[in-house]
Design an enzyme around this catalytic site. Structure first.
Site, PDB file in Angstrom:
ATOM      1  N   PRO A 145       0.839  -1.208   0.000  1.00 34.43           N
ATOM      2  CA  PRO A 145       0.000   0.000   0.000  1.00 34.43           C
ATOM      3  C   PRO A 145       0.872   1.255   0.000  1.00 34.43           C
ATOM      4  O   PRO A 145       1.826   1.345   0.767  1.00 34.43           O
ATOM      5  CB  PRO A 145      -0.778  -0.113   1.324  1.00 34.43           C
ATOM      6  CG  PRO A 145      -0.637  -1.534   1.749  1.00 34.43           C
ATOM      7  CD  PRO A 145       0.672  -2.007   1.194  1.00 34.43           C
ATOM      8  N   GLU A 146       0.580   2.173  -0.906  1.00 28.34           N
ATOM      9  CA  GLU A 146       1.307   3.434  -0.949  1.00 28.34           C
ATOM     10  C   GLU A 146       0.381   4.546  -0.460  1.00 28.34           C
ATOM     11  O   GLU A 146      -0.757   4.293  -0.085  1.00 28.34           O
ATOM     12  CB  GLU A 146       1.843   3.680  -2.361  1.00 28.34           C
ATOM     13  CG  GLU A 146       2.839   2.588  -2.763  1.00 28.34           C
ATOM     14  CD  GLU A 146       3.679   2.946  -3.991  1.00 28.34           C
ATOM     15  OE1 GLU A 146       3.741   4.133  -4.341  1.00 28.34           O
ATOM     16  OE2 GLU A 146       4.266   2.032  -4.577  1.00 28.34           O
TER      17      GLU A 146
END
Ligand SMILES: [Zn+2]
Length: 271
Positions: free
Chosen positions: A2-3
Site C-alpha cells: 500500500p502506498e
C-alpha cells in the site's frame, strides 16, 4: 505494498463512519512489526475523535492519545458492522459502538501503535523524519528543487527515501518520473529548476489521480469496504517492461534500483 494513495483511500473509506465511536473491546492476534505499546484495556472506553493521515500512517485521534496504524507490505483495514468471523490474518480488532475495525495483514509488516500524543517518543520516532506532504500547500516547487540539489543519489531513490517529499512509493515513482521526462537513474542534484517543477507537478497530479481512482490493486489492495482500486489500469510504465510506450511506442525498459523494480521509457526520459 500500500502506498500513500491507498492509505488515503482507506482513510476516506471509514473516517466519517468511525468518528465519535466509543471503543468497547480490543483484541490482538499474532505480533505485528511493532507492539501496541499499551494494554487493550488502556484503549477501551476511549472515543475515536478523527482519522488523519501522515505519510503512510493512519492516525486515529483518541480522547486520550493517538493510534498509529501502518499497513506494512500486505495490510488492509476493514471497518463495518457484522464482519465475518476473525480470520487467521486478522491481527488487530477494535470493536466500537459504530462498528468493528480490523487490520488484516498476512505478512505482518504492518502495525498498530499507541502513543500518548504526537510528542510521545514513539510517535516522534515513527513520524519525525517524514518529509513534506505532497498534496499539502507546504509542498513547494522551489523548496523541492533545493532539497533535490542537496542529494547526490539517483532521483528514484530520493523519491523513495521520503525525506524530500513523503509518500511517493515504488509504483508512483516510476509513473511520476515518466510524466516529468526524467531518467530514474539521474542524480537528484543535477535536476534543473524547470525539471524539478515538472516533477513537482507530476507528483501532485499522479497521487491525486490515484486517490480519485481508489488506489492501486497491484498488491492486493482493497479499501475498508473491500472494493478494489483501479490505478493499475492506467499505469504508463509501471510493470510494462517490453510493452510499447503509450506515448512513443518504444519498448518500456526495467531495471533494479536498491532491490526495487523501476520502469521507464528510454526515449521519453532522456535526461
Ligand atoms: Zn516513450
Amino acid at each position: 505494498m500500500p502506498e500513500l494513495p491507498e492509505v488515503e483511500v482507506t482513510r476516506l473509506s471509514f473516517a466519517e463512519r468511525i468518528a465519535d465511536a466509543r471503543i468497547e473491546a480490543v483484541r490482538l492476534g499474532k505480533p505485528l512489526r511493532w507492539p501496541l505499546g499499551c494494554t487493550p484495556q488502556r484503549l477501551e472506553g476511549q472515543r475515536v475523535l478523527a482519522v488523519r493521515r501522515r505519510g503512510k500512517y493512519l492516525l486515529l485521534d483518541l480522547s486520550d492519545g493517538l493510534l498509529l496504524v501502518h499497513l506494512g507490505m500486505s495490510g488492509s483495514v476493514s471497518f463495518g458492522v457484522g464482519l465475518p468471523a476473525l480470520g487467521k490474518h486478522d491481527h488487530f480488532e477494535m470493536v466500537t459502538s459504530l462498528g468493528t475495525l480490523r487490520l488484516n495483514d498476512p505478512r505482518r509488516f504492518g502495525a498498530v501503535v499507541y502513543a500518548s500524543g504526537e510528542s510521545d517518543p514513539i510517535a516522534h520516532k515513527l513520524l519525525g523524519r517524514l518529509g513534506v506532504e505532497p498534496l499539502s500547500e507546504a509542498f513547494d516547487a522551489l523548496a523541492f528543487h533545493q532539497a533535490l540539489k542537496l542529494r547526490q543519489t539517483a532521483i528514484k531513490q530520493v523519491l523513495l527515501g521520503g525525506e524530500a517529499v513523503v509518500g511517493v512509493g515504488n509504483i508512483y515513482a516510476s509513473e511520476v518520473l515518466f510524466l516529468a521526462g526524467i531518467r530514474p537513474t539521474t542524480k537528484a542534484s543535477r535536476i534543473s529548476k524547470p525539471r524539478a517543477a515538472l516533477l513537482h507537478r507530476a507528483i501532485r497530479q499522479v497521487l491525486a489521480q490515484a486517490i480519485a481512482q481508489g488506489g492501486s490493486t497491484l498488491r492486493d489492495f482493497s479499501n475498508a469496504h473491500g472494493e478494489a482500486g483501479h490505478f493499475q489500469l492506467d499505469a504508463m510504465v509501471y510493470d510494462r517492461a517490453g510493452l510499447p510506450c503509450k506515448v512513443c511506442a518504444t519498448p518500456i525498459k526495467s531495471l533494479r534500483q536498491g532491490q526495487r523494480s523501476t520502469f521507464y521509457c528510454a526515449n521519453c526520459q532522456k535526461a
